[in-house]
Write a protein that holds these residues in place. Structure first.
Motif, short mmCIF file in Angstrom:
data_model
loop_
_atom_site.label_atom_id
_atom_site.label_comp_id
_atom_site.label_asym_id
_atom_site.label_seq_id
_atom_site.Cartn_x
_atom_site.Cartn_y
_atom_site.Cartn_z
N LYS A 259 5.66 -10.78 8.20
CA LYS A 259 6.34 -9.73 7.45
C LYS A 259 5.35 -8.71 6.85
O LYS A 259 5.69 -7.57 6.67
N ILE A 260 4.13 -9.14 6.55
CA ILE A 260 3.17 -8.24 5.91
C ILE A 260 2.43 -7.39 6.95
O ILE A 260 2.34 -6.19 6.82
N PHE A 261 1.91 -8.02 8.01
CA PHE A 261 1.02 -7.32 8.93
C PHE A 261 1.61 -7.03 10.29
O PHE A 261 1.18 -6.13 10.97
N GLY A 262 2.55 -7.80 10.75
CA GLY A 262 3.03 -7.66 12.12
C GLY A 262 2.50 -8.82 12.94
O GLY A 262 2.65 -9.96 12.57
N SER A 263 1.84 -8.51 14.07
CA SER A 263 1.35 -9.57 14.94
C SER A 263 0.11 -10.25 14.36
O SER A 263 -0.58 -9.70 13.52
N LYS A 264 -0.16 -11.46 14.85
CA LYS A 264 -1.33 -12.23 14.41
C LYS A 264 -2.61 -11.45 14.74
O LYS A 264 -3.56 -11.45 13.96
N MET A 265 -2.62 -10.77 15.89
CA MET A 265 -3.79 -10.00 16.29
C MET A 265 -4.05 -8.85 15.32
O MET A 265 -5.17 -8.59 14.92
N GLU A 266 -2.97 -8.17 14.91
CA GLU A 266 -3.08 -7.09 13.92
C GLU A 266 -3.64 -7.63 12.62
O GLU A 266 -4.50 -7.02 12.00
N GLU A 267 -3.14 -8.78 12.21
CA GLU A 267 -3.59 -9.41 10.96
C GLU A 267 -5.08 -9.73 11.03
O GLU A 267 -5.82 -9.46 10.09
N GLN A 268 -5.54 -10.28 12.14
CA GLN A 268 -6.95 -10.62 12.30
C GLN A 268 -7.82 -9.37 12.27
O GLN A 268 -8.89 -9.35 11.67
N LYS A 269 -7.35 -8.31 12.92
CA LYS A 269 -8.11 -7.05 12.94
C LYS A 269 -8.20 -6.46 11.52
O LYS A 269 -9.27 -6.01 11.10
#
Length: 84
Positions: free
Chosen positions: A4-14
């Motif tokens: 809910k905060i960042f979107g995809s896990k990849m986006e969150e990691q970036k």
């Protein structure tokens, strides 16, 4: 998986990587006693007290690594066990 905060896990990691490059760390993943939630219905208790006593209470809670409500429950438990 989307978050809910960042979107995809990849986006969150970036975003985490960019944040670390700028000196930021993820504080919301760090478990601390004062941030824990309870399950079930909650009621609010709002009291006014002298600032000196408030700071004393907060210091005690920090030293005990307890939330305000947890420290207050311990105090009530001690009072009740003393009264019995």
């Amino acid at each position: 998986m989307t978050n809910k905060i960042f979107g995809s896990k990849m986006e969150e990691q970036k975003l985490d990587e960019i944040s670390r490059e700028h000196g930021f760390t993820r504080s919301y993943n760090t478990p601390r006693g004062r941030r824990t939630r309870t399950k079930g219905p909650l009621r609010a208790l709002n009291i006014s007290m002298p600032e000196e006593q408030f700071e004393r209470f907060v210091k005690i809670c920090d030293e005990m690594d307890k939330t305000y409500w947890q420290a207050l429950c311990e105090l009530m438990d001690m009072y009740e066990s003393k009264s019995e």
